[in-house]
Design a protein around this motif. Sequence first.
Motif, PDB file in Angstrom:
ATOM      1  N   ASN A   4       0.803  -1.213   0.000  1.00 46.84           N
ATOM      2  CA  ASN A   4       0.000   0.000   0.000  1.00 46.84           C
ATOM      3  C   ASN A   4       0.839   1.268   0.000  1.00 46.84           C
ATOM      4  OD1 ASN A   4      -2.457  -1.397   0.139  1.00 46.84           O
ATOM      5  ND2 ASN A   4      -2.246  -1.674   2.337  1.00 46.84           N
ATOM      6  N   SER A   5       2.164   1.134  -0.055  1.00 49.62           N
ATOM      7  CA  SER A   5       3.026   2.304   0.069  1.00 49.62           C
ATOM      8  C   SER A   5       3.306   2.999  -1.253  1.00 49.62           C
ATOM      9  CB  SER A   5       4.357   1.895   0.718  1.00 49.62           C
ATOM     10  OG  SER A   5       5.021   0.948  -0.099  1.00 49.62           O
ATOM     11  N   GLY A   6       2.842   2.404  -2.371  1.00 48.19           N
ATOM     12  CA  GLY A   6       3.086   3.010  -3.667  1.00 48.19           C
ATOM     13  C   GLY A   6       2.080   4.106  -3.953  1.00 48.19           C
ATOM     14  N   ASP A   7       2.171   4.684  -5.139  1.00 49.39           N
ATOM     15  CA  ASP A   7       1.264   5.738  -5.558  1.00 49.39           C
ATOM     16  C   ASP A   7      -0.101   5.133  -5.840  1.00 49.39           C
ATOM     17  OD1 ASP A   7      -0.130   7.725  -6.804  1.00 49.39           O
ATOM     18  OD2 ASP A   7       1.519   8.362  -8.087  1.00 49.39           O
ATOM     19  N   PRO A   8      -1.140   5.490  -5.082  1.00 46.92           N
ATOM     20  CA  PRO A   8      -2.448   4.862  -5.279  1.00 46.92           C
ATOM     21  C   PRO A   8      -3.102   5.241  -6.591  1.00 46.92           C
ATOM     22  CG  PRO A   8      -2.610   6.674  -3.704  1.00 46.92           C
ATOM     23  CD  PRO A   8      -1.147   6.466  -3.984  1.00 46.92           C
ATOM     24  N   TRP A  10      -1.859   4.992  -9.585  1.00 53.40           N
ATOM     25  CA  TRP A  10      -1.454   4.135 -10.696  1.00 53.40           C
ATOM     26  C   TRP A  10      -2.073   2.752 -10.660  1.00 53.40           C
ATOM     27  CZ3 TRP A  10       1.027   5.025 -15.196  1.00 53.40           C
ATOM     28  CH2 TRP A  10       1.593   6.297 -15.372  1.00 53.40           C
ATOM     29  N   PHE A  11      -2.307   2.206  -9.485  1.00 55.09           N
ATOM     30  CA  PHE A  11      -2.766   0.831  -9.378  1.00 55.09           C
ATOM     31  C   PHE A  11      -4.084   0.728  -8.616  1.00 55.09           C
ATOM     32  CE2 PHE A  11       1.995   0.606  -9.136  1.00 55.09           C
ATOM     33  CZ  PHE A  11       2.182   0.239 -10.467  1.00 55.09           C
ATOM     34  N   ARG A  12      -4.949  -0.161  -9.102  1.00 58.98           N
ATOM     35  CA  ARG A  12      -6.199  -0.458  -8.420  1.00 58.98           C
ATOM     36  C   ARG A  12      -6.133  -1.901  -7.935  1.00 58.98           C
ATOM     37  NH1 ARG A  12      -5.768   4.001  -9.208  1.00 58.98           N
ATOM     38  NH2 ARG A  12      -7.120   5.515 -10.232  1.00 58.98           N
ATOM     39  N   VAL A  13      -6.342  -2.099  -6.651  1.00 57.69           N
ATOM     40  CA  VAL A  13      -6.370  -3.441  -6.075  1.00 57.69           C
ATOM     41  C   VAL A  13      -7.820  -3.717  -5.697  1.00 57.69           C
ATOM     42  CG1 VAL A  13      -5.410  -4.974  -4.319  1.00 57.69           C
ATOM     43  CG2 VAL A  13      -4.013  -3.120  -5.239  1.00 57.69           C
ATOM     44  N   PHE A  14      -8.569  -4.263  -6.640  1.00 54.83           N
ATOM     45  CA  PHE A  14     -10.007  -4.465  -6.437  1.00 54.83           C
ATOM     46  C   PHE A  14     -10.293  -5.565  -5.423  1.00 54.83           C
ATOM     47  CE2 PHE A  14      -9.881  -2.916 -10.967  1.00 54.83           C
ATOM     48  CZ  PHE A  14     -10.448  -1.678 -10.716  1.00 54.83           C
ATOM     49  N   SER A  15      -9.392  -6.543  -5.331  1.00 55.52           N
ATOM     50  CA  SER A  15      -9.560  -7.658  -4.393  1.00 55.52           C
ATOM     51  C   SER A  15      -8.254  -7.870  -3.641  1.00 55.52           C
ATOM     52  CB  SER A  15      -9.954  -8.939  -5.141  1.00 55.52           C
ATOM     53  OG  SER A  15     -11.186  -8.783  -5.801  1.00 55.52           O
ATOM     54  N   PRO A  16      -8.038  -7.115  -2.562  1.00 58.10           N
ATOM     55  CA  PRO A  16      -6.788  -7.276  -1.810  1.00 58.10           C
ATOM     56  C   PRO A  16      -6.583  -8.730  -1.389  1.00 58.10           C
ATOM     57  CG  PRO A  16      -7.976  -5.335  -1.069  1.00 58.10           C
ATOM     58  CD  PRO A  16      -8.909  -6.084  -1.982  1.00 58.10           C
ATOM     59  N   PRO A  39     -12.810  -8.517 -13.359  1.00 61.58           N
ATOM     60  CA  PRO A  39     -13.032  -9.973 -13.315  1.00 61.58           C
ATOM     61  C   PRO A  39     -11.765 -10.754 -12.998  1.00 61.58           C
ATOM     62  CG  PRO A  39     -14.122  -9.014 -15.228  1.00 61.58           C
ATOM     63  CD  PRO A  39     -13.227  -7.948 -14.668  1.00 61.58           C
ATOM     64  N   PHE A  40     -10.613 -10.250 -13.425  1.00 70.08           N
ATOM     65  CA  PHE A  40      -9.351 -10.913 -13.100  1.00 70.08           C
ATOM     66  C   PHE A  40      -9.106 -10.869 -11.594  1.00 70.08           C
ATOM     67  CE2 PHE A  40      -6.391 -11.439 -16.914  1.00 70.08           C
ATOM     68  CZ  PHE A  40      -7.427 -11.532 -17.828  1.00 70.08           C
ATOM     69  N   ALA A  41      -9.311  -9.694 -11.019  1.00 64.41           N
ATOM     70  CA  ALA A  41      -9.063  -9.527  -9.587  1.00 64.41           C
ATOM     71  C   ALA A  41      -9.947 -10.470  -8.773  1.00 64.41           C
ATOM     72  CB  ALA A  41      -9.305  -8.075  -9.176  1.00 64.41           C
ATOM     73  N   LYS A  42     -11.221 -10.536  -9.121  1.00 70.49           N
ATOM     74  CA  LYS A  42     -12.149 -11.393  -8.388  1.00 70.49           C
ATOM     75  C   LYS A  42     -11.860 -12.874  -8.634  1.00 70.49           C
ATOM     76  CE  LYS A  42     -14.682  -8.348  -6.277  1.00 70.49           C
ATOM     77  NZ  LYS A  42     -14.634  -8.270  -4.795  1.00 70.49           N
ATOM     78  N   VAL A  48      -3.775 -15.006  -6.048  1.00 71.89           N
ATOM     79  CA  VAL A  48      -3.027 -13.996  -6.800  1.00 71.89           C
ATOM     80  C   VAL A  48      -3.656 -12.634  -6.534  1.00 71.89           C
ATOM     81  CG1 VAL A  48      -2.331 -13.191  -9.091  1.00 71.89           C
ATOM     82  CG2 VAL A  48      -2.460 -15.651  -8.623  1.00 71.89           C
ATOM     83  N   GLU A  49      -2.830 -11.642  -6.255  1.00 68.66           N
ATOM     84  CA  GLU A  49      -3.332 -10.282  -6.075  1.00 68.66           C
ATOM     85  C   GLU A  49      -3.110  -9.498  -7.359  1.00 68.66           C
ATOM     86  OE1 GLU A  49      -3.347  -7.448  -2.378  1.00 68.66           O
ATOM     87  OE2 GLU A  49      -1.422  -7.213  -3.427  1.00 68.66           O
ATOM     88  N   VAL A  50      -4.176  -8.964  -7.904  1.00 68.06           N
ATOM     89  CA  VAL A  50      -4.106  -8.229  -9.167  1.00 68.06           C
ATOM     90  C   VAL A  50      -3.878  -6.739  -8.914  1.00 68.06           C
ATOM     91  CG1 VAL A  50      -5.459  -7.462 -11.165  1.00 68.06           C
ATOM     92  CG2 VAL A  50      -5.478  -9.876 -10.483  1.00 68.06           C
TER      93      VAL A  50
END
Length: 253
Positions: A4-8, A10-16, A39-42, A48-50
């Motif tokens: 979570n320390s990166g630039d929010p 740029w990246f979306r973590v739909f399913s941590p 759909p990939f995240a879910k 795997v974390e997308v």
Amino acid sequence: MNGNSGDPEWFRVFSPAPDAAVRLLCLPHAGGSASFYFPFAKGLAPAVEVLAVQYPGRQDRRTEPLIADIPTLADRITEELAAYRDKPLAIFGHSMGAVTGFEVTQRLEAQGNGPVELFVSGRRAPSAGRSERWHLAGDAELAAEIKSHGAAGSELLDDPEMRAMLLPTIRGDYRAVETHVYRPGASVGCPVTAFTGDSDPKVTVDEALAWTGHTTGAFHSQVFTGGHFYLSDHVDAVLRTVSARLAALAGAV
């Protein structure tokens, strides 16, 4: 290192998935956004974390200027990934995202910490060049080209106000990928898996198979029925392959 320390932005973590063994960086097509990979995240969590990339110039980043070329885009993504390298990383890119993913992979490998695999979808190999200049077409022509691919939401281009809002971003992405210059001999060392649709007007099966010449690692391919957005109809099958590949690779890291 905390993911979570990166630039929010740029990246979306739909399913941590904090206990995931591997992360998958997902890069959208021209005009696409991070939500394409929901759909990939879910489907891949919790194994795997997308990390779905949100390019500047669209949705909640619509007020930010577009990045005009693929190398600069790849540079920025590579920089932002630094905070997420506490776990093995794989990369998946569709169409323009495949080109960008190839460039990001080269940069990460040059740093000595490359991805465990590169998945390229709906894109011909870098050496299989075509001279395309859709970014120079008129609005009506460009809109018709985009709609012909059957992307979800492309019907919005029928509305004049929506077309005026969406086309500049799509045109900018088309410009970036169509003016991208292939460097002869460019390759990666990680395994590459190529996915394509058997009736994709943007890439033939042979052009997709030519990715084998751009890796010194293993090469795999899968052909599905469908066109440029075959992925929409075959998400489950693609994810089964991605999951199997990543499970095997993560176990070997």
